[in-house]
Design a protein around this motif. Structure first.
Motif, PDB file in Angstrom:
ATOM      1  N   ILE A   6      -0.071   9.562  -3.122  1.00 28.00           N
ATOM      2  CA  ILE A   6       0.359   8.220  -2.722  1.00 28.00           C
ATOM      3  C   ILE A   6       0.763   7.425  -3.948  1.00 28.00           C
ATOM      4  O   ILE A   6       0.032   7.412  -4.953  1.00 28.00           O
ATOM      5  N   TYR A   7       1.927   6.795  -3.865  1.00 25.41           N
ATOM      6  CA  TYR A   7       2.345   5.853  -4.894  1.00 25.41           C
ATOM      7  C   TYR A   7       3.199   4.792  -4.203  1.00 25.41           C
ATOM      8  O   TYR A   7       4.345   5.046  -3.841  1.00 25.41           O
ATOM      9  N   ILE A   8       2.631   3.622  -3.973  1.00 21.75           N
ATOM     10  CA  ILE A   8       3.348   2.519  -3.338  1.00 21.75           C
ATOM     11  C   ILE A   8       3.155   1.287  -4.229  1.00 21.75           C
ATOM     12  O   ILE A   8       2.183   0.540  -4.070  1.00 21.75           O
ATOM     13  N   PRO A   9       4.046   1.086  -5.185  1.00 25.47           N
ATOM     14  CA  PRO A   9       3.830   0.033  -6.182  1.00 25.47           C
ATOM     15  C   PRO A   9       4.241  -1.368  -5.747  1.00 25.47           C
ATOM     16  O   PRO A   9       4.152  -2.307  -6.536  1.00 25.47           O
ATOM     17  N   THR A  10       4.672  -1.533  -4.515  1.00 29.37           N
ATOM     18  CA  THR A  10       5.152  -2.836  -4.038  1.00 29.37           C
ATOM     19  C   THR A  10       4.003  -3.818  -3.826  1.00 29.37           C
ATOM     20  O   THR A  10       3.027  -3.504  -3.148  1.00 29.37           O
ATOM     21  N   ARG A  11       4.148  -5.013  -4.390  1.00 30.62           N
ATOM     22  CA  ARG A  11       3.211  -6.097  -4.088  1.00 30.62           C
ATOM     23  C   ARG A  11       3.625  -6.687  -2.745  1.00 30.62           C
ATOM     24  O   ARG A  11       4.774  -7.118  -2.582  1.00 30.62           O
ATOM     25  N   LEU A 174      13.252   2.358  -6.815  1.00 35.18           N
ATOM     26  CA  LEU A 174      13.830   1.676  -5.648  1.00 35.18           C
ATOM     27  C   LEU A 174      12.778   1.061  -4.730  1.00 35.18           C
ATOM     28  O   LEU A 174      13.123   0.425  -3.737  1.00 35.18           O
ATOM     29  N   PHE A 175      11.504   1.227  -5.041  1.00 37.12           N
ATOM     30  CA  PHE A 175      10.489   0.463  -4.322  1.00 37.12           C
ATOM     31  C   PHE A 175      10.722  -1.024  -4.589  1.00 37.12           C
ATOM     32  O   PHE A 175      10.971  -1.414  -5.738  1.00 37.12           O
ATOM     33  N   PRO A 176      10.648  -1.870  -3.574  1.00 36.50           N
ATOM     34  CA  PRO A 176      10.705  -3.310  -3.850  1.00 36.50           C
ATOM     35  C   PRO A 176       9.575  -3.698  -4.796  1.00 36.50           C
ATOM     36  O   PRO A 176       8.456  -3.174  -4.682  1.00 36.50           O
TER      37      PRO A 176
END
Length: 391
Positions: A6-11, A174-176
């Protein structure tokens, strides 16, 4: 089942009124290109004015690009990228639904990279080139609950010259950097589009749950999303001002977007992308609804993952479900409750002689999703799914 990454860097800021917190956030630049659709709702409902005011309070200049259509086109992406460069924008703010957010990711990418966006598409006639330069940063403010694009690093772009609708992206860059999910911005979505979008969110999770790439973590996201859509989508469709329902569907949608960052959907999305590639006016969620019953029945008939269909039926409100067919019962009941059980492919210009072409297109453009199916879906099976779905 025990391996996942898992890698979801969006705040993410979630909740009613959160758009008013935009000016307090650490923003990634000093001049924003605000991307909206080519419709009037974003302006007429005051959402654009609110976001412009918030950015002004934060000391950010703005320029507005208002040309994104449903099922965003390659030509629009390139126009938006050119607009960003001409106006010296150093980040993008996507204010809208899935089409706006998807297009904005591609615009942010093409504002800094050479050539045409199709050079970087993998599949179909895309050239499969890799990123040269880091894209411009992106802030997403979603006004719908459907694609979950505010939570992931993917978008879908249509090449209207070749009738190809293909996923674009996958890069961590490209993650927000920031996403705002404010159900207050979703109150004005008409009932039928609330339903279409809600089913898109549902199918992201039902597909991930039966996917070969499913894991313990993706199961948690998917089942929670399925439960919330099934319980609250009919309420949101019946009364757009029901804020509890709007909030729960938005929550499910955000989960359904996040789960796709570490789990793959299946060929249901490939089959629909082919449909809307040839019929631009078809809403993505409506296309998914049209083919969903036949699509899931195929795997149930093959006994591909019986227990998973039973668990989804239970999550959708049938606690005593004990056979995979119960999922179909609950799926149809939900479609009826949301007024979308009788959608017709023929209303959008489809004819049976297209089915072979659509099936070929689905595999040639989005063939990777077929690898996640719990049972092999052959060309003739795809044609049969279209045939059974046709009305």
């Amino acid at each position: 089942m025990s391996h996942f990454r898992i890698y979801i860097p969006t705040r993410t800021l979630f909740g009613t009124g959160m758009v008013k917190e935009l000016h307090n956030q650490q923003l990634p630049g000093k001049k924003a290109m605000i991307v909206i659709s080519n419709g009037r709702s974003t302006k007429d409902n005051g959402y654009l004015n609110t976001v412009e005011s918030e950015l002004q309070q934060a000391g950010v200049e703005t320029a507005v690009f208002d040309q994104v259509e449903a099922n965003p086109l390659k030509s629009t992406v390139m126009a938006g990228a050119a607009f960003a460069k001409e106006n010296n924008c150093d980040f993008l703010v996507a204010l809208g639904g899935g089409s706006v957010m998807d297009a904005s990711k591609a615009m942010a990418f093409m504002a800094t990279n050479p050539g045409d966006v199709w050079d970087y598409i993998s599949g179909g006639t895309g050239k499969g080139q890799t990123m040269v330069n880091k894209p411009l940063p992106l802030v997403c403010i979603t006004t719908t609950a459907g694609t979950g694009s505010e939570a992931d690093q993917w978008g879908v772009i249509t090449n209207d010259e070749t009738n190809e609708k293909i996923g674009f992206g996958g890069y961590d860059e490209l993650f927000p950097v920031l996403s705002i999910v404010d159900p207050e911005l979703m109150k004005s979505v008409p009932a039928k589009f609330t339903a279409y979008q809600g089913f898109d969110a549902l199918f992201h999770s039902t597909e991930c749950y039966i996917s070969k790439t499913a894991s313990l973590m993706s199961d948690m996201y998917a089942l929670t999303a399925i439960e919330n859509v099934a319980k609250y989508l009919p309420r949101a469709v019946a009364n757009g001002a029901d804020m509890e329902a709007r909030e729960r569907v938005a929550f499910a949608n955000n989960l359904s977007g996040a789960v796709m960052t570490f789990c793959s959907t299946t060929a249901e999305h490939s089959l629909e992308h082919a449909m809307s590639a040839y019929h631009q006016d078809l809403p993505h969620g409506a296309g998914l609804i049209m083919i969903s019953k036949a699509f899931y029945e195929f795997f149930i008939e093959k006994h591909a993952c019986d227990e998973r269909f039973i668990k989804m039926a239970q999550a959708m409100g049938m606690p005593d479900a004990d056979k995979p067919e119960d999922f179909i019962t609950m799926l149809v009941n939900l479609q009826k409750a949301c007024g979308v059980a009788n959608l017709k492919m023929s209303d959008y210009g489809f004819t049976p002689d297209e089915f072979d072409t659509l099936a070929t297109n689905a595999k040639e453009t989005m063939g990777g999703l077929f690898l996640a199916n719990p049972y092999e879906l052959k060309h003739e099976d795809c044609v049969e799914i279209y045939r059974k779905s046709f009305r």
